[in-house]
Design a protein around this motif. Structure first.
Motif, PDB file in Angstrom:
ATOM      1  N   ALA A 152     -38.260 151.877 -53.794  1.00  0.00           N
ATOM      2  CA  ALA A 152     -37.474 151.560 -52.604  1.00  0.00           C
ATOM      3  C   ALA A 152     -38.315 150.792 -51.591  1.00  0.00           C
ATOM      4  CB  ALA A 152     -36.928 152.840 -51.980  1.00  0.00           C
ATOM      5  N   GLY A 153     -39.523 151.280 -51.321  1.00  0.00           N
ATOM      6  CA  GLY A 153     -40.386 150.627 -50.345  1.00  0.00           C
ATOM      7  C   GLY A 153     -40.833 149.252 -50.772  1.00  0.00           C
ATOM      8  N   LEU A 154     -41.015 149.069 -52.078  1.00  0.00           N
ATOM      9  CA  LEU A 154     -41.477 147.773 -52.571  1.00  0.00           C
ATOM     10  C   LEU A 154     -40.345 146.746 -52.609  1.00  0.00           C
ATOM     11  CD1 LEU A 154     -43.755 149.168 -55.382  1.00  0.00           C
ATOM     12  CD2 LEU A 154     -44.552 147.772 -53.466  1.00  0.00           C
ATOM     13  N   ILE A 155     -39.180 147.141 -53.107  1.00  0.00           N
ATOM     14  CA  ILE A 155     -38.067 146.197 -53.216  1.00  0.00           C
ATOM     15  C   ILE A 155     -37.573 145.761 -51.843  1.00  0.00           C
ATOM     16  CG2 ILE A 155     -35.678 145.925 -54.006  1.00  0.00           C
ATOM     17  CD1 ILE A 155     -36.374 147.738 -56.370  1.00  0.00           C
TER      18      ILE A 155
ATOM     19  N   ASP B 120     -32.075 150.714 -57.655  1.00  0.00           N
ATOM     20  CA  ASP B 120     -32.833 149.474 -57.478  1.00  0.00           C
ATOM     21  C   ASP B 120     -31.918 148.337 -57.028  1.00  0.00           C
ATOM     22  OD1 ASP B 120     -35.185 150.710 -58.244  1.00  0.00           O
ATOM     23  OD2 ASP B 120     -34.902 150.236 -60.358  1.00  0.00           O
ATOM     24  N   LEU B 121     -30.708 148.261 -57.607  1.00  0.00           N
ATOM     25  CA  LEU B 121     -29.760 147.224 -57.209  1.00  0.00           C
ATOM     26  C   LEU B 121     -29.317 147.416 -55.760  1.00  0.00           C
ATOM     27  CD1 LEU B 121     -27.546 146.935 -60.414  1.00  0.00           C
ATOM     28  CD2 LEU B 121     -29.276 145.318 -59.607  1.00  0.00           C
ATOM     29  N   LEU B 122     -29.124 148.665 -55.354  1.00  0.00           N
ATOM     30  CA  LEU B 122     -28.738 148.927 -53.964  1.00  0.00           C
ATOM     31  C   LEU B 122     -29.863 148.552 -53.000  1.00  0.00           C
ATOM     32  CD1 LEU B 122     -26.856 152.340 -54.338  1.00  0.00           C
ATOM     33  CD2 LEU B 122     -25.863 150.128 -53.705  1.00  0.00           C
ATOM     34  N   MET B 123     -31.110 148.829 -53.379  1.00  0.00           N
ATOM     35  CA  MET B 123     -32.225 148.443 -52.521  1.00  0.00           C
ATOM     36  C   MET B 123     -32.340 146.924 -52.438  1.00  0.00           C
ATOM     37  SD  MET B 123     -33.225 151.236 -51.308  1.00  0.00           S
ATOM     38  CE  MET B 123     -34.473 150.430 -50.298  1.00  0.00           C
ATOM     39  N   LEU B 124     -32.034 146.236 -53.533  1.00  0.00           N
ATOM     40  CA  LEU B 124     -32.027 144.776 -53.511  1.00  0.00           C
ATOM     41  C   LEU B 124     -30.946 144.270 -52.563  1.00  0.00           C
ATOM     42  CD1 LEU B 124     -33.147 142.137 -54.694  1.00  0.00           C
ATOM     43  CD2 LEU B 124     -31.502 142.372 -56.563  1.00  0.00           C
ATOM     44  N   ALA B 125     -29.759 144.881 -52.622  1.00  0.00           N
ATOM     45  CA  ALA B 125     -28.690 144.503 -51.692  1.00  0.00           C
ATOM     46  C   ALA B 125     -29.092 144.818 -50.253  1.00  0.00           C
ATOM     47  CB  ALA B 125     -27.398 145.240 -52.060  1.00  0.00           C
ATOM     48  N   ALA B 126     -29.779 145.946 -50.047  1.00  0.00           N
ATOM     49  CA  ALA B 126     -30.221 146.320 -48.708  1.00  0.00           C
ATOM     50  C   ALA B 126     -31.194 145.301 -48.137  1.00  0.00           C
ATOM     51  CB  ALA B 126     -30.868 147.707 -48.729  1.00  0.00           C
ATOM     52  N   ALA B 127     -32.047 144.732 -48.991  1.00  0.00           N
ATOM     53  CA  ALA B 127     -32.989 143.711 -48.523  1.00  0.00           C
ATOM     54  C   ALA B 127     -32.245 142.479 -48.015  1.00  0.00           C
ATOM     55  CB  ALA B 127     -33.946 143.326 -49.654  1.00  0.00           C
ATOM     56  N   PHE B 128     -31.173 142.082 -48.718  1.00  0.00           N
ATOM     57  CA  PHE B 128     -30.373 140.940 -48.265  1.00  0.00           C
ATOM     58  C   PHE B 128     -29.677 141.249 -46.941  1.00  0.00           C
ATOM     59  CE2 PHE B 128     -30.869 139.511 -52.636  1.00  0.00           C
ATOM     60  CZ  PHE B 128     -30.889 138.126 -52.507  1.00  0.00           C
ATOM     61  N   VAL B 129     -29.092 142.447 -46.841  1.00  0.00           N
ATOM     62  CA  VAL B 129     -28.381 142.820 -45.616  1.00  0.00           C
ATOM     63  C   VAL B 129     -29.351 142.927 -44.447  1.00  0.00           C
ATOM     64  CG1 VAL B 129     -26.918 144.565 -44.527  1.00  0.00           C
ATOM     65  CG2 VAL B 129     -26.591 144.002 -46.932  1.00  0.00           C
ATOM     66  N   ARG B 130     -30.530 143.503 -44.700  1.00  0.00           N
ATOM     67  CA  ARG B 130     -31.509 143.632 -43.621  1.00  0.00           C
ATOM     68  C   ARG B 130     -32.006 142.263 -43.155  1.00  0.00           C
ATOM     69  NH1 ARG B 130     -34.344 147.314 -41.334  1.00  0.00           N
ATOM     70  NH2 ARG B 130     -33.606 148.937 -42.723  1.00  0.00           N
ATOM     71  N   ALA B 131     -32.173 141.338 -44.088  1.00  0.00           N
ATOM     72  CA  ALA B 131     -32.600 139.996 -43.702  1.00  0.00           C
ATOM     73  C   ALA B 131     -31.571 139.358 -42.779  1.00  0.00           C
ATOM     74  CB  ALA B 131     -32.813 139.136 -44.949  1.00  0.00           C
ATOM     75  N   GLY B 132     -30.290 139.543 -43.085  1.00  0.00           N
ATOM     76  CA  GLY B 132     -29.250 139.038 -42.196  1.00  0.00           C
ATOM     77  C   GLY B 132     -29.287 139.705 -40.835  1.00  0.00           C
ATOM     78  N   HIS B 133     -29.566 141.003 -40.825  1.00  0.00           N
ATOM     79  CA  HIS B 133     -29.663 141.728 -39.551  1.00  0.00           C
ATOM     80  C   HIS B 133     -30.817 141.207 -38.705  1.00  0.00           C
ATOM     81  CE1 HIS B 133     -29.795 145.062 -36.702  1.00  0.00           C
ATOM     82  NE2 HIS B 133     -31.086 145.204 -37.003  1.00  0.00           N
ATOM     83  N   VAL B 134     -31.977 140.995 -39.342  1.00  0.00           N
ATOM     84  CA  VAL B 134     -33.144 140.498 -38.607  1.00  0.00           C
ATOM     85  C   VAL B 134     -32.864 139.110 -38.030  1.00  0.00           C
ATOM     86  CG1 VAL B 134     -35.548 139.785 -38.824  1.00  0.00           C
ATOM     87  CG2 VAL B 134     -34.776 141.886 -39.915  1.00  0.00           C
ATOM     88  N   ALA B 135     -32.209 138.241 -38.827  1.00  0.00           N
ATOM     89  CA  ALA B 135     -31.870 136.909 -38.333  1.00  0.00           C
ATOM     90  C   ALA B 135     -30.910 136.999 -37.154  1.00  0.00           C
ATOM     91  CB  ALA B 135     -31.260 136.072 -39.450  1.00  0.00           C
ATOM     92  N   LEU B 136     -29.965 137.949 -37.217  1.00  0.00           N
ATOM     93  CA  LEU B 136     -29.008 138.120 -36.116  1.00  0.00           C
ATOM     94  C   LEU B 136     -29.697 138.644 -34.868  1.00  0.00           C
ATOM     95  CD1 LEU B 136     -26.002 137.928 -35.366  1.00  0.00           C
ATOM     96  CD2 LEU B 136     -25.763 140.318 -36.089  1.00  0.00           C
ATOM     97  N   VAL B 137     -30.705 139.495 -35.045  1.00  0.00           N
ATOM     98  CA  VAL B 137     -31.479 139.987 -33.900  1.00  0.00           C
ATOM     99  C   VAL B 137     -32.064 138.818 -33.116  1.00  0.00           C
ATOM    100  CG1 VAL B 137     -33.591 141.194 -33.241  1.00  0.00           C
ATOM    101  CG2 VAL B 137     -32.013 142.255 -34.840  1.00  0.00           C
TER     102      VAL B 137
ATOM    103  N   PRO C 238     -45.119 148.934 -47.800  1.00  0.00           N
ATOM    104  CA  PRO C 238     -44.766 149.249 -49.197  1.00  0.00           C
ATOM    105  C   PRO C 238     -45.902 149.906 -49.962  1.00  0.00           C
ATOM    106  CG  PRO C 238     -45.020 146.873 -48.880  1.00  0.00           C
ATOM    107  CD  PRO C 238     -44.992 147.489 -47.522  1.00  0.00           C
ATOM    108  N   ILE C 239     -47.136 149.605 -49.580  1.00  0.00           N
ATOM    109  CA  ILE C 239     -48.269 150.264 -50.236  1.00  0.00           C
ATOM    110  C   ILE C 239     -48.259 151.755 -49.919  1.00  0.00           C
ATOM    111  CG2 ILE C 239     -50.777 150.344 -50.416  1.00  0.00           C
ATOM    112  CD1 ILE C 239     -50.807 147.380 -49.605  1.00  0.00           C
ATOM    113  N   TRP C 240     -48.010 152.086 -48.640  1.00  0.00           N
ATOM    114  CA  TRP C 240     -47.943 153.493 -48.248  1.00  0.00           C
ATOM    115  C   TRP C 240     -46.758 154.183 -48.914  1.00  0.00           C
ATOM    116  CZ3 TRP C 240     -52.253 155.133 -46.593  1.00  0.00           C
ATOM    117  CH2 TRP C 240     -53.063 154.369 -45.748  1.00  0.00           C
ATOM    118  N   ALA C 241     -45.637 153.458 -49.067  1.00  0.00           N
ATOM    119  CA  ALA C 241     -44.480 154.052 -49.739  1.00  0.00           C
ATOM    120  C   ALA C 241     -44.837 154.455 -51.165  1.00  0.00           C
ATOM    121  CB  ALA C 241     -43.311 153.060 -49.748  1.00  0.00           C
ATOM    122  N   ALA C 242     -45.584 153.591 -51.851  1.00  0.00           N
ATOM    123  CA  ALA C 242     -46.003 153.906 -53.214  1.00  0.00           C
ATOM    124  C   ALA C 242     -46.991 155.076 -53.231  1.00  0.00           C
ATOM    125  CB  ALA C 242     -46.626 152.676 -53.860  1.00  0.00           C
ATOM    126  N   VAL C 243     -47.945 155.061 -52.304  1.00  0.00           N
ATOM    127  CA  VAL C 243     -48.949 156.128 -52.248  1.00  0.00           C
ATOM    128  C   VAL C 243     -48.289 157.481 -51.975  1.00  0.00           C
ATOM    129  CG1 VAL C 243     -50.906 157.026 -50.925  1.00  0.00           C
ATOM    130  CG2 VAL C 243     -50.845 154.613 -51.580  1.00  0.00           C
TER     131      VAL C 243
END
Length: 340
Positions: A100-103, A154-171, A254-259
């Motif tokens: 989750a943290g890496l994707i 994994d697919l949901l986390m991939l979708a979350a990355a796209f949605v979050r990118a849109g949120h950051v751009a909107l910010v 993401p490194i800390w998420a893995a650790v």
């Protein structure tokens, strides 16, 4: 401790807290429905933010109430942030905390595709190469013990990355050029999120009364540490260092998420997932460096618009569940902007 080292330590602590949030969200959703976890996290964060606002308004000059700009930006950002959390938290519940943290780190390279400000003439080829490397990393992470159909989480986390990118751009689009106080804006977002999750999670509210101490500990940790503390600490630290250094340190999330996933949850990396983790970290760092250099290298023969002259705001790698709520920049200091 010298001030520079203290600032670095705070940023690393924020990255560690955000990295650990995936495992906390996974543990909480194992005991309670996802929507109820989100409601509890939003509501607890909103109460804490309201307490900070009440404590600070008496000691600071300026308008005590929310301004029109803060409300106009906070309401839609609260809606998009809630959308990020829904997809992300469901994803964390169906994959490993490390994956989750890496994707979700794909947000770093996805955001510039949606936020074209400061990219005259398009992005350089090296950035697309870095993005391609990250896509390869996602494939390796999803493969697990061998190549097979991608897992739902994994697919949901991939979708979350796209949605979050849109949120950051909107910010960036809604806050550019406006005098917005980060704490006040975040408070609006937490109140909007609480309202959105109240109705769908209302039937599950009695479950909170039966939640054990461990579950409540996870909920409080997500709300008070991964949300409120991390936001305030990041805001304090980013004003005392450069955006580049802050992005580098926060990029260790993401490194800390893995650790944390390996150390506390007993997760194991296969050779393929270990290779995917290394490729993902390398690709996101490379893409972030290329994008930052491209922004800074505006053509000297023309006068860039004011928003292009400033050093870019560096989006925090995702992380909301991880990293949430997303700190939104107010007026940046003269040399160092506040990271999104």
């Amino acid at each position: 401790m010298p001030d520079a080292r203290r600032t670095d330590a705070v940023l690393l602590l924020v990255a560690l807290v955000w990295g650990s949030s995936y495992l906390s969200a996974q543990t909480a959703t194992a005991a309670l429905p996802v929507l109820l976890v989100l409601l509890a996290r939003y509501a607890l964060s909103a109460l804490a933010c309201l307490g900070f606002v009440a404590a600070r308004t008496g000691s600071r000059r300026g308008p005590r109430r929310w301004t029109r700009d803060e409300l106009r930006a906070g309401v839609p950002l609260g809606v998009t942030q809630a959308a990020v959390l829904v997809v992300e938290t469901y994803g964390v519940a169906h994959t490993t905390a490390a994956n989750a943290g890496l994707i979700i780190s794909l947000t770093i390279v996805l955001t510039p595709f949606l936020d074209r400000a400061g990219h005259p003439g398009g992005l350089p080829p090296a950035f697309y190469a870095a993005a391609g490397l990250c896509v390869l990393a996602v494939g390796l992470l999803m493969s697990g013990n061998g190549f097979h159909a991608p897992r739902l989480g994994d697919l949901l986390m991939l979708a979350a990355a796209f949605v979050r990118a849109g949120h950051v751009a909107l910010v960036g689009r809604l806050t550019a050029g406006r005098a917005i106080r980060p704490l006040h804006l975040t408070t609006v977002q937490t109140l909007v999120g609480s309202a959105l999750f109240l109705v769908p999670a209302a039937r599950e509210l009695p479950s909170l009364a039966h939640a054990d101490a461990a579950t409540w500990t996870q909920l409080l940790y997500l709300a008070l540490f991964c949300s409120v503390f991390a936001f305030l600490a990041q805001t304090w630290a980013i004003q005392r260092t450069s955006a580049s250094r802050a992005g580098l340190l926060l990029g260790t999330e993401p490194i800390w998420a893995a650790v944390v996933g390996i150390a506390l949850a007993g997760e194991h990396f296969t050779p393929l997932t270990g290779l995917g983790a290394a490729v993902m970290v390398a690709g996101t760092y490379w893409g972030q460096a290329v994008e930052r250099a491209h922004r800074a290298g505006a053509p000297p023969h023309r006068t860039a618009p004011r928003h292009e002259q400033a050093e870019p705001v560096t989006p925090r790698p995702a992380q909301e569940d991880a990293r949430w709520p997303t700190p939104t920049p107010g007026p940046p200091p003269p040399t160092t902007p506040t990271a999104v």
